[in-house]
Structures are given as C-alpha cells and as structure tokens.
Motif scaffolding. Structure first.
Motif, mmCIF file in Angstrom:
data_model
loop_
_atom_site.group_PDB
_atom_site.id
_atom_site.type_symbol
_atom_site.label_atom_id
_atom_site.label_comp_id
_atom_site.label_asym_id
_atom_site.label_seq_id
_atom_site.Cartn_x
_atom_site.Cartn_y
_atom_site.Cartn_z
ATOM 1 N N CYS A 152 0.846 -1.194 0.000
ATOM 2 C CA CYS A 152 0.000 0.000 0.000
ATOM 3 C C CYS A 152 0.881 1.244 0.000
ATOM 4 O O CYS A 152 1.752 1.395 0.865
ATOM 5 N N ASP A 153 0.628 2.141 -0.949
ATOM 6 C CA ASP A 153 1.290 3.443 -0.988
ATOM 7 C C ASP A 153 0.264 4.514 -0.606
ATOM 8 O O ASP A 153 -0.649 4.790 -1.388
ATOM 9 N N PRO A 154 0.388 5.107 0.570
ATOM 10 C CA PRO A 154 -0.615 6.088 0.993
ATOM 11 C C PRO A 154 -0.442 7.416 0.258
ATOM 12 O O PRO A 154 0.539 7.622 -0.459
ATOM 13 N N ALA A 182 1.694 -6.953 9.458
ATOM 14 C CA ALA A 182 1.853 -5.765 8.618
ATOM 15 C C ALA A 182 2.982 -4.908 9.146
ATOM 16 O O ALA A 182 3.207 -4.842 10.364
ATOM 17 N N VAL A 183 3.685 -4.255 8.238
ATOM 18 C CA VAL A 183 4.798 -3.392 8.612
ATOM 19 C C VAL A 183 4.702 -2.071 7.864
ATOM 20 O O VAL A 183 4.089 -1.984 6.797
ATOM 21 N N ARG A 184 5.366 -1.084 8.432
ATOM 22 C CA ARG A 184 5.439 0.234 7.800
ATOM 23 C C ARG A 184 6.757 0.871 8.258
ATOM 24 O O ARG A 184 6.770 1.827 9.025
ATOM 25 N N PRO A 185 7.863 0.325 7.817
ATOM 26 C CA PRO A 185 9.178 0.638 8.398
ATOM 27 C C PRO A 185 9.607 2.104 8.312
ATOM 28 O O PRO A 185 10.324 2.569 9.196
ATOM 29 N N GLU A 186 9.177 2.826 7.292
ATOM 30 C CA GLU A 186 9.611 4.208 7.152
ATOM 31 C C GLU A 186 8.453 5.187 7.289
ATOM 32 O O GLU A 186 8.599 6.372 6.962
ATOM 33 N N GLY A 187 7.332 4.687 7.752
ATOM 34 C CA GLY A 187 6.200 5.567 7.982
ATOM 35 C C GLY A 187 5.459 5.993 6.736
ATOM 36 O O GLY A 187 4.619 6.902 6.798
ATOM 37 N N SER A 188 5.738 5.322 5.612
ATOM 38 C CA SER A 188 5.023 5.654 4.381
ATOM 39 C C SER A 188 4.383 4.383 3.818
ATOM 40 O O SER A 188 3.291 4.024 4.234
ATOM 41 N N VAL A 189 5.108 3.683 2.946
ATOM 42 C CA VAL A 189 4.591 2.446 2.357
ATOM 43 C C VAL A 189 4.376 1.391 3.444
ATOM 44 O O VAL A 189 5.144 1.277 4.397
ATOM 45 N N SER A 190 3.296 0.624 3.280
ATOM 46 C CA SER A 190 3.026 -0.469 4.204
ATOM 47 C C SER A 190 2.879 -1.763 3.413
ATOM 48 O O SER A 190 2.408 -1.760 2.263
ATOM 49 N N THR A 191 3.279 -2.862 4.046
ATOM 50 C CA THR A 191 3.134 -4.179 3.441
ATOM 51 C C THR A 191 2.352 -5.074 4.388
ATOM 52 O O THR A 191 2.680 -5.172 5.580
ATOM 53 N N PHE A 251 -12.095 -4.290 9.666
ATOM 54 C CA PHE A 251 -10.838 -3.699 10.124
ATOM 55 C C PHE A 251 -9.796 -4.769 10.438
ATOM 56 O O PHE A 251 -10.085 -5.800 11.038
ATOM 57 N N LEU A 252 -8.540 -4.492 10.047
ATOM 58 C CA LEU A 252 -7.423 -5.371 10.379
ATOM 59 C C LEU A 252 -6.440 -4.692 11.324
ATOM 60 O O LEU A 252 -6.151 -5.171 12.416
ATOM 61 N N ILE A 253 -5.896 -3.536 10.885
ATOM 62 C CA ILE A 253 -4.815 -2.890 11.634
ATOM 63 C C ILE A 253 -4.712 -1.446 11.175
ATOM 64 O O ILE A 253 -5.066 -1.131 10.029
ATOM 65 N N TYR A 254 -4.252 -0.561 12.077
ATOM 66 C CA TYR A 254 -3.884 0.774 11.611
ATOM 67 C C TYR A 254 -2.575 1.228 12.241
ATOM 68 O O TYR A 254 -2.185 0.780 13.324
ATOM 69 N N PHE A 255 -1.877 2.089 11.509
ATOM 70 C CA PHE A 255 -0.595 2.639 11.888
ATOM 71 C C PHE A 255 -0.700 4.154 12.056
ATOM 72 O O PHE A 255 -1.415 4.828 11.320
#
Lengths: 114, 115
Positions: B23-25, B67-76, B45-49
């Motif tokens: 996901c690219d926000p 789920a991860v979002r290591p740099e605070g942008s793209v999530s996998t 709903f699954l998860i939110y960051f």
C-alpha cells in the motif's frame, strides 16, 4: 465490540425518487458515523458523515440523520440519478474515545432505474 | 501521488503460500489503515498505523497475518501459509493523522484469490 446492522441489502428506485438506507449500532460509545459509496472495482468513497453531537447533516441531495437514543442512523438520497447506483456502506467508530477503527455494515446495493 | 495506490491489483496464489500486499498512501499522510472485504460484505478492520508503529492490530485474525510500515510511508501486509478463507479484497486507506479519521481515503484494493 461494535456491531452495525444495515437494511435493506438491496434497493431499487425510479430515477428522481428518494432512497433511504438505515443502520443500527450496538456500542453507545460510538461517536462518528460515516457513509461510503463503493462502485464496482473501486475502494469505498466517503460521501457524508455525522458526529454524535449532531442530529442531522445535509449536503445537496444527501442527508444523514442520527438518533443516539435509539442507536440508529439513516442515509437519505433525494432526486436519485443513475450515477447514484452503487453499494452504500454505513460505519461506526469510537474515534478519539477508544479506537479509530471503523465497523462497517454489510452494505446496500442501490439501483436507480432510468 | 494523487491517491492511495495498492499493488498488485490482483493476486492468485496456492494454499500454503506466502503473499505480500503493498500500500502506498497519499503523500504526507501519517495514518494508514488495512481492511479486508469478503464478497458481499462490508470492509472489516485489520490494523492501523500512526507513523511507523501499529497503533491497533486487534483486527488481525491470527498470527499468519502481519503488517509493517518501516519508514512511515509504504506499508506491506504479509500473509503466511495462506488458506482459501483468506480470499478477499484487501483495502488500504490513509488519512493525514489518526485524529483526521474523518478523512480516510481508500485505495482500489488488492483482490487475493487462494486456490
């Protein structure tokens, strides 16, 4: 947790008529109630929302009403047009007072017949 | 970008395989949400960051989902040992901040089919 019931599951109206979709929720702590429109192959799109401190909100042909005591809210679309045909979802959230997750109803497929 | 984008748009896999959904926000949005939508149902709903951290992962159905979002942008969103019941459209949404929950913009989703 929150449970949101939505009725009807399908709705057909003649172009120009009004459409009403109703939802009930279970968690009295819910304070935010959005409505989404989803067209085939697309993600949901927010069309209108209401917060628990307001009883009614209107935006052109679309209006939402909220009855906190009865825990139900409704979407009203007036002067329906063929492009209103889509699946509509109601949702509820305790946003800011617990979690920001949205709990959705199962959807209403609206068909506007030209 | 102009909106939330998700890749791939369609993913077909076999039972037991591992999949990653991306996901690219919207640029600048710090809050990111994942939902799952089964056929004929509303999104679940699954998860939110908020930023890089998972603020609420209570919707993940079991430990096969992560789920991860290591740099605070793209999530996998990562699913291990896929099962046929995982077949659904996985939706991603973003908002400027969690406090801007009324501005959740959804992507078109990734349709996952597990054979």
């Amino acid at each position: 947790g929150e449970n949101v019931e939505q009725h009807p599951s399908t709705l057909s109206v003649q172009e120009g008529d009004s459409a009403v979709i109703k939802c009930t929720y279970s968690d009295s702590a819910s304070n935010y109630f959005p409505w989404y429109k989803q067209e085939l192959g697309k993600g949901p799109q927010l069309i209108i929302d209401i917060r628990s401190n307001v009883g009614e909100k209107k935006d052109q042909r679309i209006a939402v009403t909220l009855n906190k005591t009865a825990k139900h809210f409704s979407l009203h679309i007036t002067e329906t047009q063929p492009e209103d045909s889509a699946v509509y979802f109601c949702a509820a959230s305790t946003a800011g007072a617990g979690s920001y997750q949205l709990t959705f109803g199962k959807g209403t497929k609206l068909s506007v017949i030209p | 970008g102009a909106g939330v984008s998700q890749t791939p748009s369609n993913k077909v896999t076999e039972k037991g395989k591992y999949v990653e959904l991306r996901c690219d926000p919207i640029s600048g949005h710090t809050a990111l949400y994942w939902y799952r939508q089964s056929l004929g149902q509303g999104p679940e709903f699954l998860i939110y960051f908020q930023g890089t951290g998972a603020a609420d992962d209570s919707g993940l159905p079991n430990d096969r989902f992560f789920a991860v979002r290591p740099e605070g942008s793209v999530s996998t969103l990562k699913i291990q040992r896929t099962e046929r019941g995982d077949s659904a459209v996985y939706l991603c949404a973003s908002s400027p901040r969690l406090a801007d929950y009324n501005e959740q913009f959804f992507g078109p989703g990734t349709r996952l089919t597990v054979l």
